[in-house]
Design a protein around this motif. Structure first.
Motif, PDB file in Angstrom:
ATOM      1  N   UNK A  45      32.805  31.688  35.274  1.00 16.03           N
ATOM      2  CA  UNK A  45      33.029  32.984  35.908  1.00 16.03           C
ATOM      3  C   UNK A  45      32.332  33.131  37.245  1.00 16.03           C
ATOM      4  N   UNK A  46      31.472  32.178  37.593  1.00 14.84           N
ATOM      5  CA  UNK A  46      30.716  32.320  38.840  1.00 14.84           C
ATOM      6  C   UNK A  46      30.909  31.100  39.729  1.00 14.84           C
ATOM      7  N   UNK A  47      30.714  31.275  41.036  1.00  9.15           N
ATOM      8  CA  UNK A  47      30.813  30.124  41.936  1.00  9.15           C
ATOM      9  C   UNK A  47      29.600  29.214  41.767  1.00  9.15           C
ATOM     10  N   UNK A  48      29.740  27.997  42.214  1.00 12.05           N
ATOM     11  CA  UNK A  48      28.668  27.006  42.081  1.00 12.05           C
ATOM     12  C   UNK A  48      27.371  27.486  42.721  1.00 12.05           C
ATOM     13  N   UNK A  49      27.454  28.236  43.816  1.00  9.36           N
ATOM     14  CA  UNK A  49      26.221  28.660  44.482  1.00  9.36           C
ATOM     15  C   UNK A  49      25.482  29.756  43.713  1.00  9.36           C
ATOM     16  N   UNK A  50      26.069  30.290  42.648  1.00 11.85           N
ATOM     17  CA  UNK A  50      25.386  31.260  41.802  1.00 11.85           C
ATOM     18  C   UNK A  50      24.847  30.652  40.520  1.00 11.85           C
ATOM     19  N   UNK A  51      25.119  29.364  40.345  1.00 11.46           N
ATOM     20  CA  UNK A  51      24.778  28.708  39.082  1.00 11.46           C
ATOM     21  C   UNK A  51      23.278  28.650  38.819  1.00 11.46           C
ATOM     22  N   UNK A  52      22.477  28.346  39.813  1.00  5.45           N
ATOM     23  CA  UNK A  52      21.025  28.222  39.600  1.00  5.45           C
ATOM     24  C   UNK A  52      20.438  29.553  39.123  1.00  5.45           C
ATOM     25  N   UNK A  53      20.862  30.654  39.746  1.00  8.08           N
ATOM     26  CA  UNK A  53      20.344  31.961  39.332  1.00  8.08           C
ATOM     27  C   UNK A  53      20.745  32.275  37.897  1.00  8.08           C
ATOM     28  N   UNK A  54      22.020  32.052  37.564  1.00 13.59           N
ATOM     29  CA  UNK A  54      22.472  32.367  36.213  1.00 13.59           C
ATOM     30  C   UNK A  54      21.793  31.458  35.191  1.00 13.59           C
ATOM     31  N   UNK A  55      21.656  30.207  35.523  1.00 15.75           N
ATOM     32  CA  UNK A  55      21.003  29.247  34.611  1.00 15.75           C
ATOM     33  C   UNK A  55      19.559  29.680  34.336  1.00 15.75           C
ATOM     34  N   UNK A  56      18.840  30.110  35.372  1.00 11.61           N
ATOM     35  CA  UNK A  56      17.456  30.557  35.224  1.00 11.61           C
ATOM     36  C   UNK A  56      17.375  31.774  34.294  1.00 11.61           C
ATOM     37  N   UNK A  57      18.236  32.761  34.522  1.00 13.30           N
ATOM     38  CA  UNK A  57      18.232  33.968  33.686  1.00 13.30           C
ATOM     39  C   UNK A  57      18.626  33.613  32.249  1.00 13.30           C
ATOM     40  N   UNK A  79      21.073  39.120  31.113  1.00 17.32           N
ATOM     41  CA  UNK A  79      21.937  37.963  31.346  1.00 17.32           C
ATOM     42  C   UNK A  79      23.369  38.400  31.655  1.00 17.32           C
ATOM     43  N   UNK A  80      23.919  39.307  30.851  1.00 20.45           N
ATOM     44  CA  UNK A  80      25.308  39.739  31.056  1.00 20.45           C
ATOM     45  C   UNK A  80      25.483  40.462  32.386  1.00 20.45           C
ATOM     46  N   UNK A  81      24.518  41.294  32.745  1.00 17.56           N
ATOM     47  CA  UNK A  81      24.603  41.993  34.029  1.00 17.56           C
ATOM     48  C   UNK A  81      24.498  41.008  35.195  1.00 17.56           C
ATOM     49  N   UNK A  82      23.670  39.997  35.053  1.00 19.50           N
ATOM     50  CA  UNK A  82      23.552  38.976  36.096  1.00 19.50           C
ATOM     51  C   UNK A  82      24.862  38.217  36.231  1.00 19.50           C
ATOM     52  N   UNK A  83      25.449  37.835  35.119  1.00 19.78           N
ATOM     53  CA  UNK A  83      26.739  37.141  35.123  1.00 19.78           C
ATOM     54  C   UNK A  83      27.803  37.965  35.846  1.00 19.78           C
ATOM     55  N   UNK A  84      27.958  39.208  35.461  1.00 14.12           N
ATOM     56  CA  UNK A  84      29.002  40.048  36.053  1.00 14.12           C
ATOM     57  C   UNK A  84      28.696  40.334  37.525  1.00 14.12           C
ATOM     58  N   UNK A  85      27.439  40.564  37.856  1.00 15.67           N
ATOM     59  CA  UNK A  85      27.074  40.827  39.259  1.00 15.67           C
ATOM     60  C   UNK A  85      27.436  39.638  40.146  1.00 15.67           C
ATOM     61  N   UNK A  86      27.072  38.426  39.726  1.00 20.71           N
ATOM     62  CA  UNK A  86      27.382  37.236  40.528  1.00 20.71           C
ATOM     63  C   UNK A  86      28.898  37.057  40.642  1.00 20.71           C
TER      64      UNK A  86
END
Length: 189
Positions: A45-57, A79-86
């Protein structure tokens, strides 16, 4: 001051979407990632450049979830809010929170979802202008072709989501969105 800001946000037209609803596909996949411990359910659901942030959360959430029911609820929400925000940022849309269970979704969105599940696009015909139906059918078939991918093949998942979003946005009447979303995910329209 907060009330003024709240009223101003109420005046901004909201983009119809279901990726930011508690019952929507992004949140559903986010929950699947949390329950299975496999982040790949959500990464598509997220672009590659958002992966590090989502992985950390995600990693933090997985640790905190074991500290009790209240901690699990807070960790899951973050986690869910971070996913949807990204995801929403990649679409060029602001994040206004996750809408609650049973949030209103446009009939065309519900029908488009059902069509992907059943393989039958015809129920969408009366909801879409006739001159747009052929292109919608093309985008529908493109999304269906990409739908069955291995959960651990994140690039294939992202390809599917790009096709999925293109199909949904076209069904909702947006033409320009596909090129932007595909670009945001590193794909070309």
């Amino acid at each position: 001051m907060f009330q003024l800001i709240k009223r101003l946000f109420a005046l901004i037209p909201q983009v119809e979407a279901h990726c930011d609803t508690a019952d929507g596909p992004a949140v559903t996949d986010g929950r699947r990632a949390l329950e299975s411990g496999n982040l790949n359910h959500a990464l598509k659901w997220i672009p590659a450049d958002g992966e590090a942030e989502l992985r950390h959360v995600f990693e933090q959430a997985m640790v905190v979830r074991s500290l009790g029911a209240e901690a699990k609820e807070v960790a899951d929400r973050l986690f869910l809010e971070t996913l949807v925000r990204i995801h929403r940022m990649a679409e060029g849309v602001g994040f206004t929170g996750i809408q609650g269970h049973g949030a209103a979704v446009e009939p065309v969105v519900t029908a488009a979802d059902r069509a992907l599940e059943t393989g039958d696009l015809e129920p969408l015909r009366p909801l879409v202008p006739a001159d747009r139906f052929d292109e919608l059918a093309h985008r529908f078939e493109h999304a269906r072709e990409k739908k069955n991918f291995a959960v651990d093949d994140v690039m294939a998942g992202r390809d599917y989501i790009a096709a999925y979003v293109s199909y949904f946005k076209y069904a909702e009447g947006e033409d320009h969105h596909h090129a932007h979303h595909a670009h945001a995910h590193g794909h070309h329209a």
